[in-house]
Design an enzyme around this catalytic site. Structure first.
Site, PDB file in Angstrom:
ATOM      1  N   LYS A 206       0.838  -1.202   0.000  1.00  0.00           N
ATOM      2  CA  LYS A 206       0.000   0.000   0.000  1.00  0.00           C
ATOM      3  C   LYS A 206       0.872   1.250   0.000  1.00  0.00           C
ATOM      4  CE  LYS A 206      -3.591   2.227   2.746  1.00  0.00           C
ATOM      5  NZ  LYS A 206      -4.530   2.128   3.857  1.00  0.00           N
ATOM      6  N   GLU A 212      10.516  -4.640   4.562  1.00  0.00           N
ATOM      7  CA  GLU A 212      10.649  -6.037   4.128  1.00  0.00           C
ATOM      8  C   GLU A 212      10.344  -6.171   2.641  1.00  0.00           C
ATOM      9  OE1 GLU A 212       8.936  -4.918   6.712  1.00  0.00           O
ATOM     10  OE2 GLU A 212       9.129  -6.246   8.459  1.00  0.00           O
ATOM     11  N   GLY A 267      -4.905  -1.909   4.887  1.00  0.00           N
ATOM     12  CA  GLY A 267      -4.087  -3.020   4.386  1.00  0.00           C
ATOM     13  C   GLY A 267      -4.734  -4.370   4.633  1.00  0.00           C
ATOM     14  N   ARG A 268      -5.231  -4.579   5.860  1.00  0.00           N
ATOM     15  CA  ARG A 268      -5.781  -5.906   6.190  1.00  0.00           C
ATOM     16  C   ARG A 268      -7.187  -6.102   5.634  1.00  0.00           C
ATOM     17  NH1 ARG A 268      -4.661  -2.677  10.297  1.00  0.00           N
ATOM     18  NH2 ARG A 268      -6.351  -1.846  11.575  1.00  0.00           N
ATOM     19  N   GLU A 353      -4.678  -6.847  14.640  1.00  0.00           N
ATOM     20  CA  GLU A 353      -4.185  -5.526  14.232  1.00  0.00           C
ATOM     21  C   GLU A 353      -5.324  -4.505  14.290  1.00  0.00           C
ATOM     22  OE1 GLU A 353      -0.609  -4.907  11.401  1.00  0.00           O
ATOM     23  OE2 GLU A 353      -2.338  -4.378  10.169  1.00  0.00           O
ATOM     24  N   HIS A 384      -4.636 -32.846  17.861  1.00  0.00           N
ATOM     25  CA  HIS A 384      -3.502 -33.603  18.400  1.00  0.00           C
ATOM     26  C   HIS A 384      -2.408 -32.664  18.879  1.00  0.00           C
ATOM     27  CE1 HIS A 384      -5.235 -37.402  17.066  1.00  0.00           C
ATOM     28  NE2 HIS A 384      -5.740 -36.661  16.086  1.00  0.00           N
ATOM     29  N   LYS A 512       9.401  -0.708  14.215  1.00  0.00           N
ATOM     30  CA  LYS A 512      10.007  -0.332  12.932  1.00  0.00           C
ATOM     31  C   LYS A 512      11.051   0.759  13.146  1.00  0.00           C
ATOM     32  CE  LYS A 512       5.882  -0.961  10.037  1.00  0.00           C
ATOM     33  NZ  LYS A 512       4.921  -0.256   9.194  1.00  0.00           N
TER      34      LYS A 512
HETATM   35  O1  F6P Z   1       2.289  -4.253   9.866  1.00  0.00           O
HETATM   36  C1  F6P Z   1       1.857  -2.979   9.572  1.00  0.00           C
HETATM   37  C2  F6P Z   1       1.335  -2.847   8.187  1.00  0.00           C
HETATM   38  O2  F6P Z   1       1.193  -1.502   7.933  1.00  0.00           O
HETATM   39  C3  F6P Z   1       0.031  -3.588   7.936  1.00  0.00           C
HETATM   40  O3  F6P Z   1      -1.066  -2.921   8.382  1.00  0.00           O
HETATM   41  C4  F6P Z   1       0.088  -3.756   6.472  1.00  0.00           C
HETATM   42  O4  F6P Z   1      -0.834  -4.711   6.053  1.00  0.00           O
HETATM   43  C5  F6P Z   1       1.521  -4.166   6.272  1.00  0.00           C
HETATM   44  O5  F6P Z   1       2.236  -3.394   7.220  1.00  0.00           O
HETATM   45  C6  F6P Z   1       2.077  -3.936   4.894  1.00  0.00           C
HETATM   46  O6  F6P Z   1       2.026  -2.595   4.531  1.00  0.00           O
HETATM   47  P1  F6P Z   1       2.204  -2.152   3.032  1.00  0.00           P
HETATM   48  O7  F6P Z   1       1.107  -2.759   2.234  1.00  0.00           O
HETATM   49  O8  F6P Z   1       2.164  -0.659   3.037  1.00  0.00           O
HETATM   50  O9  F6P Z   1       3.531  -2.667   2.556  1.00  0.00           O
END
Ligand code: F6P
Length: 547
Positions: A206, A212, A267-268, A353, A384, A512
């Site tokens: 987003k 990452e 995002g979620r 979240e 199990h 972060k």
């Molecule tokens: O973990 C925080 C967060 O902002 C989530 O809400 C989101 O889904 C994820 O990181 C990835 O964010 P982006 O889509 O901006 O890379």
């Protein structure tokens, strides 16, 4: 708003909790042969059985009263109307527009968002059809065989979960892979054996700034360019899914290959937006749209059904009942369906979240429990592993059992074995086994004396452990869309009652920020001394050990 704990319905529920203290569900079932009819709802072919809960008619009516006192209807209406209910980020929350198959206008600041939604859906259709048909060619003129989604959190978990859930519908000639972890092992393992000439990367972010995802995207680009040695290849092998066209262009992806979404999609909650592109690539756009349709039907149900017939409202209220009145701070999601393997992980982010907050909408600290710990895994594996604690442990863990009546396969009696376990577990959790029952079983086996007492105690199950059962005909794209939307709205209901903002995620920021600082500290030769002693020692020890 008044704190929910000060509301008359909350107070009444506290009292009612005392009345329910000695009530066992096995007695409630024995006393009322209509209990299932009374406490179950259907939506198309989906059955929601909530009769195995520690509730009576009075419980439900008090919970509904609580929803009314918390102005749930007005809050639902505000979301659908495009009000900026994500107050800290000053954003509307309109994932419901992404699956608004009725296409009725949804206004944001006076402008209908539907033309944009439909434009991007059209772009997704054209692109996915080109890739799936082989018309989209890589830089050496070969068709795409492998799609790699690079994203994390909401830009990974949903499409990963759905691609797995809809495996029976996936075109086997186009394999879809997911990389999320910044741990290089994730990238190295996933790319191993893939051919860069036939691999397409979807960079899903987003913000297009997530550490990452950006690190993985850069390494993927190097992997491609190292092997094809043509900088123009990026245009054929990379697409972006983002709200941030500037950063996409900076990265070197042609914005013509960018699938846009908007800041009013959390995002979620973005699986329904272009973040779902890997799903559409895997199963085709018609099925992706069928999933939107399934979710839209639940949106209409959520928006219009009275609370006592509204499945996500009841799901949310039951969660409140256990979380706030029984101190049940964990919740298990138990799909009896291997294809729903990733559903617990997906809902873990969706729920934790969203509702893992301790300040209310007015910025005041809350003095009540919010957001339980969500966990789970497919039955029968969990049976199990952790079910022992659910059956006999000291914690009360409400749970959802989820299953399809029809399997996608037809392998002997596997499905009946699975379903017998699905049903048996809910019965066992509810009924339990009394000391007397355990004792009489042991006596039949010839056990006597002290050993009999000890063993009977160990084999006693208190029971009275709540569960919901969700049973539908088959896990189709429509049903999956409905199932996910049910949980999204359940989370909304709980956030509304707790008077918190379910749509920001400030709690992920501190880690972060600190990681950036620590990354600097890891770089130099000097010993770290600006942190606490544990953090300094970890940094310094790492530096000593890495050589
Ligand atoms: O973990 C925080 C967060 O902002 C989530 O809400 C989101 O889904 C994820 O990181 C990835 O964010 P982006 O889509 O901006 O890379």
């Amino acid at each position: 708003m008044t704190q929910p704990t000060q509301l008359p319905a909350w107070r009444a529920l506290e009292k009612h909790r005392q009345e329910m203290a000695g009530v066992h569900m096995r007695d409630l079932f024995a006393a009322d042969h209509q209990r299932f009819e009374r406490f179950s709802l259907t939506f198309n072919d989906l059955l929601f059985d909530f009769s195995k809960n520690r509730i009576t008619e009075k419980t439900l009516s008090l919970l509904e009263q609580l929803a009314e006192e918390c102005k749930l209807s007005a809050k639902i209406e505000a979301m659908f109307r495009g009000a900026r209910i994500n107050v800290t980020e000053n954003r509307a929350v309109l994932h419901i527009a992404l699956r608004n198959r009725s296409n009725r206008p949804i206004l944001l600041d006076g402008d209908d968002v539907m033309p944009d939604v439909n434009r991007v859906l059209g772009m997704m259709r054209r692109f996915t059809e080109a890739v799936r048909s082989g018309r989209w060619k890589g830089c050496t003129g070969r068709s795409i065989t492998d799609v790699v989604n690079i994203g994390i959190g909401g830009s990974d978990l949903g499409s990963r979960m759905v691609v797995k859930a809809l495996s029976p519908y996936v075109d086997p000639s186009l394999r879809v892979h997911f990389i999320s972890n910044v741990d290089e092992a994730d990238l190295v393992q996933t790319l191993f054996g893939l051919d860069p000439e036939t691999t397409l990367f979807c960079i899903a972010s987003k913000t297009f700034t997530t550490l990452e995802t950006m690190a993985n995207a850069k390494s993927a680009r190097e992997w491609l360019l190292h092997q094809v040695r043509d900088p123009g290849a990026v245009a054929k092998h990379f697409v972006a899914i983002s709200t941030n066209s500037e950063k996409v262009a900076d990265f070197g992806i042609d914005t013509a290959n960018m699938f846009e979404f908007w800041d009013w999609v959390g995002g979620r909650y973005s699986i329904w937006a272009a973040i779902g592109l890997p799903i559409a690539l895997a199963v085709g756009m018609d099925r992706f749209e069928a999933m939107l349709e399934g979710a839209h039907r639940i949106d209409e149900h959520f928006r219009t059904a009275p609370f006592h017939r509204n499945i996500p409202v009841i799901m949310g209220l039951l969660g409140i009942w256990y979380d706030n009145f029984f101190a049940a701070d964990a919740y298990a999601i138990l799909p009896y369906d291997q294809y729903l393997e990733h559903l617990p992980d997906y809902l873990q982010q969706g729920d934790m979240e969203s509702n893992g907050k301790t300040v209310d909408l007015e910025g005041h600290p809350v003095n009540y429990s919010t957001g339980p710990i969500i966990f789970g895994q497919p039955g029968t594996n969990g049976q199990h592993a952790f079910y022992q604690l659910m059956h006999q442990g000291s914690a009360l863990i409400p749970c959802d059992f989820i299953a399809a009546a029809q399997s996608h396969h037809n392998l002997g009696e596997h499905h009946e074995l699975l379903i017998s376990n699905f049903i048996a577990q809910t019965e066992a959790l509810m009924l339990g086994k009394t000391f007397e029952e355990a004792k009489s079983e042991l006596e039949k086996e010839g056990v006597t004396g002290e050993r009999l007492q000890e063993l009977a105690a160990a084999k006693t199950f208190r029971g009275n452990r709540p569960s919901n059962s969700i049973l539908y005909r088959k896990l189709t794209p429509e049903t999956l869309g409905s199932l996910i939307a049910l949980y999204e709205h359940k989370i909304f209901v709980q956030g509304a009652i707790w008077n918190i903002n379910s749509f920001d995620q400030m709690g992920v920021e501190l880690g972060k920020q600190l990681a950036k600082k620590i990354l600097n500290d890891l770089g130099g030769e000097d010993l770290a001394h600006s942190h606490d002693s544990s953090t300094n020692a970890l940094i310094n020890r790492y530096k000593a050990l890495r050589i």
